[in-house]
Design an enzyme around this catalytic site. Structure first.
Site, PDB file in Angstrom:
ATOM      1  N   ASP A  72       0.826  -1.205   0.000  1.00  0.00           N
ATOM      2  CA  ASP A  72       0.000   0.000   0.000  1.00  0.00           C
ATOM      3  C   ASP A  72       0.867   1.265   0.000  1.00  0.00           C
ATOM      4  O   ASP A  72       0.360   2.377   0.037  1.00  0.00           O
ATOM      5  CB  ASP A  72      -1.004   0.001   1.175  1.00  0.00           C
ATOM      6  CG  ASP A  72      -0.331  -0.122   2.519  1.00  0.00           C
ATOM      7  OD1 ASP A  72       0.762  -0.716   2.582  1.00  0.00           O
ATOM      8  OD2 ASP A  72      -0.900   0.367   3.510  1.00  0.00           O
ATOM      9  N   HIS A  73       2.189   1.090  -0.040  1.00  0.00           N
ATOM     10  CA  HIS A  73       3.090   2.233  -0.143  1.00  0.00           C
ATOM     11  C   HIS A  73       3.963   2.191  -1.395  1.00  0.00           C
ATOM     12  O   HIS A  73       4.536   3.205  -1.773  1.00  0.00           O
ATOM     13  CB  HIS A  73       3.966   2.349   1.104  1.00  0.00           C
ATOM     14  CG  HIS A  73       3.171   2.715   2.319  1.00  0.00           C
ATOM     15  ND1 HIS A  73       3.118   3.986   2.816  1.00  0.00           N
ATOM     16  CD2 HIS A  73       2.355   1.970   3.102  1.00  0.00           C
ATOM     17  CE1 HIS A  73       2.318   4.018   3.865  1.00  0.00           C
ATOM     18  NE2 HIS A  73       1.842   2.802   4.064  1.00  0.00           N
ATOM     19  N   GLU A 203       1.011   9.420   9.489  1.00  0.00           N
ATOM     20  CA  GLU A 203      -0.032   8.410   9.373  1.00  0.00           C
ATOM     21  C   GLU A 203      -0.888   8.475  10.631  1.00  0.00           C
ATOM     22  O   GLU A 203      -0.470   9.015  11.651  1.00  0.00           O
ATOM     23  CB  GLU A 203       0.592   7.015   9.248  1.00  0.00           C
ATOM     24  CG  GLU A 203       1.365   6.594  10.496  1.00  0.00           C
ATOM     25  CD  GLU A 203       1.057   5.161  10.912  1.00  0.00           C
ATOM     26  OE1 GLU A 203      -0.093   4.731  10.716  1.00  0.00           O
ATOM     27  OE2 GLU A 203       1.957   4.490  11.436  1.00  0.00           O
ATOM     28  N   HIS A 424      -3.517   8.488   5.894  1.00  0.00           N
ATOM     29  CA  HIS A 424      -3.430   7.084   6.224  1.00  0.00           C
ATOM     30  C   HIS A 424      -4.229   6.751   7.484  1.00  0.00           C
ATOM     31  O   HIS A 424      -3.706   6.224   8.468  1.00  0.00           O
ATOM     32  CB  HIS A 424      -1.947   6.710   6.410  1.00  0.00           C
ATOM     33  CG  HIS A 424      -1.671   5.226   6.275  1.00  0.00           C
ATOM     34  ND1 HIS A 424      -1.959   4.332   7.270  1.00  0.00           N
ATOM     35  CD2 HIS A 424      -1.128   4.509   5.272  1.00  0.00           C
ATOM     36  CE1 HIS A 424      -1.582   3.111   6.879  1.00  0.00           C
ATOM     37  NE2 HIS A 424      -1.089   3.195   5.668  1.00  0.00           N
TER      38      HIS A 424
END
Lengths: 607, 648
Positions: A72-73, A203, A424
């Protein structure tokens, strides 16, 4: 006034496909380039058409920085660089550079080979993309170009996870990626210096959670595994190949050793050994304890944990299986889950966060019957109409190494940002944390949605070269009061601050002194020296905030204005005051001459 | 700016730089050549050594016990400066930090030490090894009487000429090592480290060993480069960063190769062929070496060589208390390795092939000759062990064991010690001696190319580099020839570096910057007066706007409007130019001032305004208005004068 702009293309009020654009000092930086696990369509990747409608991204971006190897990064990186088109530098740490292509290849295989998707990046594209990667070392200042510099800090989320500071002149932004503020069994805690960035982009996965102590969670975890195994049940732990898996392996390994347990522990993918090898070679990225003892005992050589084979799924008796992927959205973990879900003796332990849309997310929300609802849900390998009763015990244990609310606050205290920006995380939770941050630190906190831009005005100071002589002279003065001085700047290619004398000299000009002298007559029946003192006392009471001196020779000085008293022997009571001042003190001189003309108040004590 | 030179040894430098009131020590190497003056320290009782007679002076008046105590190390910091005043110590590589405990312990040192992680870890291993070598052998006696000046005077050879023998110290303890290393702060290449806000230091890759660095010490306007132990050869470390050394005002150059005429590649070839020859003939090979550094390259070279040379079955032993750690540590510093090795880690494979040698049992490592080694030991074999001085460590044992057979060979690879001196106490010796010194540091040819490239304004170097080596005095290519000539230093020199600091960086706060109104004085030159408050904090300077005085509380009843003193406002502009007499008179006339008596003086004119009883003194660089009791007139005259002047 200069501004910094931050636009999330992904991870804005959401978890998944992290991709944040930052414009700072005329530079554009892309932070992370992730994919969304919850989608199977276009929404899987960030919307790069935000940057440009057509053509390549190279000319719009100065650099791309990847914080860590989780998909997801970094999952959209080959798509972005090879299919949309980007040839500029991509920065990531060494471990990320090593591990990221393996996960990308894994992801590609699942998507293309298993699900049969076309129009997806190829193995060659992953390779080409990785060629554009420049490795980053911790704390190394990397000069991207003459103005833009970046620096990585330890983030402690997974092996090689980094936070990055982006700096242009005196403006700076820190992006945390995912981070963890408490050291765990294999990684250290995130750390940053007091770098006072203009914006801290953090995040906020666990924005509202304050987790109990790690020890409690670990004990809980071991107890549950132990109980299930004792009663003959099977334990499924869906994990990602690298990261939490290693920590839980270390935990179970030591527990098995201590309790002399016999039930087998398996790790599902062929990645295991390879993954553990990475941990051995990048041991400098793990925590203090492992680093100190690695020569004697390497924590990543497991005795009790063996490789899993698909045929073991139906083996009778207890076992513990770590299987990928971690959100139960595809692959072996889902396959095992399907087999074991019907037996209430079994248990599934979800050790990490699951994004919306995945089966992991659904069962965590207590869903007892799973069906294929629509085509967007990612349940590969299963035909429509598929459904499943969930009877096994579902446990959630937050082992994913994200900072909790306390940790986020701790990082803010460490870095002292001027503004805060949350990504995030889920919007509702962010809202809560935002209020808390604004209250506690009195700084602005932003939480832009995807495609929304937050703008922060910065106020950079102007660097000037000051002549050392002038600086030393001024520093030597440093009286109790601010001392307004009159140096000048010369604008050339650069700014220079020099003393007026030097400035005039350099310009070939001569200074012109303009002085005024003024005589004031005054009736004062005192001796000359007493009059001096009386003037001194009088002025002291009238002029606040001025330097007034009574010099040894009797004269009174106000700033640079000289006041002298004289009288003729014939008329000792008629004093003649001689005031002399330069044009620089014109206002004060004029004021004094008017003031003294009015005479001295009789009430003044002579001392 | 001053440089205090505490060491005269060009490859084990120790200099102290004073720059912007920070005191920075550059390296602290430990000169261990002094141990060559002593007899070796055997691990097991050596009848040969113990039977040696003591030393008797020629006339027989002085009788000295033989000194079997090579534990005295030449610690050279004399009282040139107070060690407690040192703010930071910058370490360039693990060989150059061996004296650290002597500086940081028991001296009042309160500063910090900066080094890269490999430098710290491997430096720690080398120190632990040294301490272990010294401490594991019970010392028979500790002779000190030779230090007596009278006796030292009549001693033979180098001992007679040794200076400051009283400062020779015994080795530090492991506690000292731990305490000293706890003061080390880790840095990465290209990391900018601020010292007290005044100076910025940055380590750069120097290509010589794992984590080895050169250092940049700079302010906004001055840059000093410290080059120590650098290499341009492709071995295992990350390549040298040359471009960052550009634009230095001063470049301090130390740590060039000690073997300017020996080509490392050729030496490596000789090493392999001699090794193979001896083994084939059934002899053993002894390689005295340090436990880290060149040994990695030797093992890598052998990894490729042994298969081809059919040496696959020959055991290779690596004996050192830190052998295992050294081999393990070498594998975990991927970030600090050359590109080739880095990409192996991505596979993931260990970067050095000695992992495979160990796995296939070709290379075995042991902490010492005792224990497992004695049972595993097979001959013929190859032994790598320390210490290269042959005075202590396991190597002493092998010298005693193998020295008498001409089948065996000792191959010297470390350049730090003269091999003849090292062998002296073992004579007569039958074993073959091969000297293959491998020194990858810069040679004179490379360094002159480098200096041409980076163009420092001044070069400072040990005096040894300004003349050819004494043994090869005709080789003018083995010295530095530069324009301007380098500034040489020797032990105890204090050099004033040719630097004049003229500017400093200051920041204008944006509010202040906005308030400035520059006016163009000449084409391209604009001027604005700056009136500000200087704030200096942590050696950072900021100019802030002058704070507005607090408004006075509204005064009740008392009407003192007139008596309110003027506020401290922006100052008056600076005046420039002069007032021309004729024009000024004309203007006065226009304003009704007609009765003017002009008197000429030495510097200008005095104007007597008779009706107003006012004097105006006009000079080239000044005007003085003397006017009593007539404020309106004074202000009029002021404004008239100002008309003629340029306001800046």
């Amino acid at each position: 006034m200069p501004e910094i702009k931050v636009t999330p293309l992904g991870a804005g009020q959401d978890v998944g496909r992290s991709c944040i654009l930052v414009s700072i000092g005329g530079k554009n930086i892309m932070l992370d380039c992730g994919m969304h696990m919850g989608y199977n369509d276009d929404r899987r990747f960030p919307d790069f058409s935000y940057i440009t409608q057509q053509g390549r991204l190279t000319e719009f971006l100065d650099c791309v920085i990847i914080s860590h190897f989780h998909l997801d990064h970094c999952g959209a990186l080959p798509y972005m660089s090879e299919m949309v088109g980007y040839d500029g530098p991509i920065y990531m740490t060494h471990p990320t550079k090593a591990i990221c292509p393996i996960l990308l290849e894994d992801f590609r295989k699942i998507t293309v080979d298993k699900k049969g998707e076309t129009n997806f990046f190829t193995s060659q594209m992953i390779k080409d993309c990785m060629k554009k990667v420049i490795p980053l070392n911790l704390h190394q200042t990397v000069q991207v170009d003459d103005e833009l510099e970046i620096k990585a800090y330890y983030a402690g989320h997974v092996l090689g996870a980094a936070m990055v500071q982006i700096k242009v002149g005196s403006e700076s932004v820190v992006y945390t990626g995912d981070y963890n503020m408490t050291p765990d069994r294999h990684l250290g805690a995130a750390w940053i210096d007091k770098c006072r960035p203009d914006i801290l982009i953090s995040e906020s996965t666990y924005a509202t959670t304050i987790r109990d102590s790690k020890r409690c969670r670990e004990r809980d975890f071991l107890k549950k595994v132990h109980e299930t195994v004792e009663r003959g049940g099977k334990v499924l732990i869906p994990v990602f190949a690298l990261g939490r898996a290693q920590e839980l392996c270390i935990l179970l390994e030591t527990f098995w050793e201590r309790m002399n347990m016999k039930a087998p522990i398996y790790f599902s993918t062929g990645l295991t050994e390879k993954a553990n090898h990475y941990y051995k070679l990048f041991i400098t990225w793990t925590n203090q304890k492992i680093r100190k003892t690695f020569v004697q005992r390497n924590m990543f050589e497991f005795k009790h944990i063996k490789a899993f084979d698909r045929s073991y799924i139906d083996n009778p008796g207890p076992m513990v299986v770590f299987a990928t992927p971690g959100m139960l959205h595809a692959g072996l973990s889902l396959q095992i889950f399907r087999k074991w879900a019907g037996n209430e003796k079994n248990m599934i332990i979800m050790p990490g966060y699951c994004v919306q849309g995945t089966i992991g997310h659904k069962i965590l929300n207590g869903q007892k019957k799973l069906e294929l609802e629509n085509r967007q849900t990612v349940i590969p390998e299963y035909e429509p109409g598929w459904s499943l009763e969930v009877k096994l015990q579902v446990e959630y244990m937050s082992f994913s190494a994200h900072a909790d609310a306390k940790g986020i606050m701790q990082l803010i205290r460490m870095a002292e940002p001027r503004n805060m920006l949350l990504v995030h995380g889920e919007a509702k939770k962010m809202e809560f944390l935002k209020d808390k941050i604004e209250q506690e630190f009195s700084i602005n906190c932003f939480m832009p949605a995807n495609g929304e831009t937050s703008t922060v005005a910065t106020n950079p100071s102007v660097p000037v070269d000051i002549s050392l002589n002038l600086l030393k002279r001024e520093m030597a003065l440093g009286g109790p009061l601010p001392d307004p001085k009159k140096p000048r700047t010369i604008w050339r290619a650069s700014l220079r601050l020099v003393s007026p004398e030097q400035a005039l000299k350099e310009l070939g000009l001569s200074e012109h002194q303009l002085r005024f002298t003024c005589r004031v007559q005054l009736q004062d029946a005192h001796s000359d020296s007493d009059t001096h003192i009386r003037i001194y006392t009088h002025l002291k009471s009238v002029l606040k905030g001025y330097t007034i001196q009574h010099l040894p020779d009797g004269t009174v000085m106000v700033e640079s204005i000289v006041i002298k008293v004289s009288s003729s022997p014939e008329e000792p009571n008629t004093k003649v005051l001689l005031l002399s001042w330069s044009y620089q003190d014109e206002d004060l001189g004029s004021f004094l001459s008017t003031l003294l003309k009015k005479g001295l108040p009789a009430a003044l004590s002579s001392m | 700016m001053k440089l205090y030179c505490l060491s005269g040894h060009p490859t084990l430098p120790c200099n102290v730089l004073k720059f912007k009131s920070t005191t920075i020590m550059l390296d602290c190497g430990l000169d261990t050549t002094s141990v060559l003056q002593f007899l070796p320290l055997p691990l097991v009782h050596s009848p040969r050594l113990s039977k040696l007679p003591g030393w008797v002076s020629k006339d027989g008046t002085i009788n000295l016990e033989k000194v079997q105590d090579p534990t005295l190390l030449n610690v050279f910091f004399i009282e040139l400066l107070d060690l407690s005043t040192i703010d930071v110590i910058l370490i360039s590589n693990y060989h150059c930090m061996m004296a650290l405990p002597y500086i940081t312990e028991h001296t009042g040192f309160t500063g910090s030490v900066y080094a890269t992680e490999p430098t710290l870890q491997i430096g720690r291993l080398l120190m632990e090894e040294l301490v272990n070598f010294m401490e594991r052998v019970p010392k028979a006696q500790s002779a000190t009487c030779w230090k007596n000046k009278e006796i030292q005077r009549v001693l033979p050879g180098p001992l007679k000429d040794a200076v400051e023998v009283l400062t020779w110290k015994t080795c530090y303890s492991i506690q000292d090592v731990n305490s000293a290393l706890s003061k080390v702060q880790l840095v990465g290449y290209s990391q900018k480290v601020e010292l007290f806000g005044a100076v910025q230091v940055t380590p750069l890759s120097s290509g010589y060993s794992l984590g080895s660095s050169n250092w940049i010490i700079q302010s906004h306007y001055e840059k000093v480069s410290y080059v120590s132990g650098s290499s341009l050869l492709t071995t295992h470390p990350q390549p040298m960063d040359q471009s960052s050394l550009k634009n230095s005002d001063v470049l301090i150059l130390t740590g060039l190769t000690q073997m300017p005429t020996a080509n490392p590649d050729g030496m490596l070839g000789d090493f392999c062929s001699n090794l193979a020859m001896t083994i084939r003939a059934g002899g053993n090979v002894l390689v005295p070496c340090y436990s880290s550094g060149v040994i990695y390259d030797l093992l890598e070279c052998l990894y490729q060589f042994i298969e081809n040379a059919n040496l696959g079955s020959t055991p290779f032993y690596f004996l050192s208390p830190v052998a295992n750690s050294s081999l393990e540590f070498s594998q975990i510093f991927a970030e600090w390795l050359c590109h080739n090795k880095q990409s192996k880690v991505y596979l993931p494979e260990p970067p050095f092939p000695h992992a495979e040698l160990i796995q296939t049992n070709k290379l075995k490592h042991y902490p010492s000759i005792h224990g497992d080694f004695s049972t595993d030991f097979r001959q013929p074999c190859v032994v790598f062990t320390g210490h290269p001085s042959l005075r202590f460590g396991d190597v002493v044992h092998f010298m005693e064991l193998w020295g008498k057979s001409s089948l065996n060979t000792i191959i010297f690879t470390e350049p730090d010690f003269s091999y003849l001196d090292a062998l002296a106490p073992y004579q007569p010796l039958s074993m073959k001696c091969v000297y293959c010194p491998i020194d990858t540091r810069l040679n004179f040819h490379q360094v002159s190319k480098l200096l041409k490239e980076v163009q420092p304004l001044h070069v400072v170097c040990p005096e040894q580099y300004t003349q050819p080596p004494p043994s090869q005095s005709h080789r003018s290519d083995l010295m530095l020839e530069l324009q301007p000539p380098p500034m040489p230093y020797r032990r105890c020199s204090v050099l004033g570096l040719p630097f004049r600091r003229r500017y400093e960086r200051i920041h204008l706060l944006p509010e202040l910057a906005k308030s400035l109104v520059p006016s163009e004085i000449k084409p391209g030159v604009s001027l604005a007066t700056v009136s500000a408050v200087l704030q200096s904090k942590d050696n950072k300077h900021t100019l802030q706007p002058v704070p507005k005085p607090l408004p006075l509380p509204p005064s009740k009843k008392r009407k003192r409007v007139v008596e309110e003193p003027p506020e401290v406002l922006a100052p008056k502009p600076l005046l420039s130019g002069s007032v021309p007499l004729e024009a000024f008179l004309a203007v006065l006339h226009k304003h009704g001032i007609t009765e003017v008596k002009v008197e000429e003086t030495a510097d200008g004119h005095i104007l007597h305004l008779q009706a107003e009883d006012t004097l105006i003194q006009l000079e080239e660089d000044g005007t003085h208005i003397v006017c009593d009791n007539n404020e309106p007139l004074r202000t009029t005259l002021r404004d008239l004068v100002l008309r003629f002047l340029m306001k800046l």
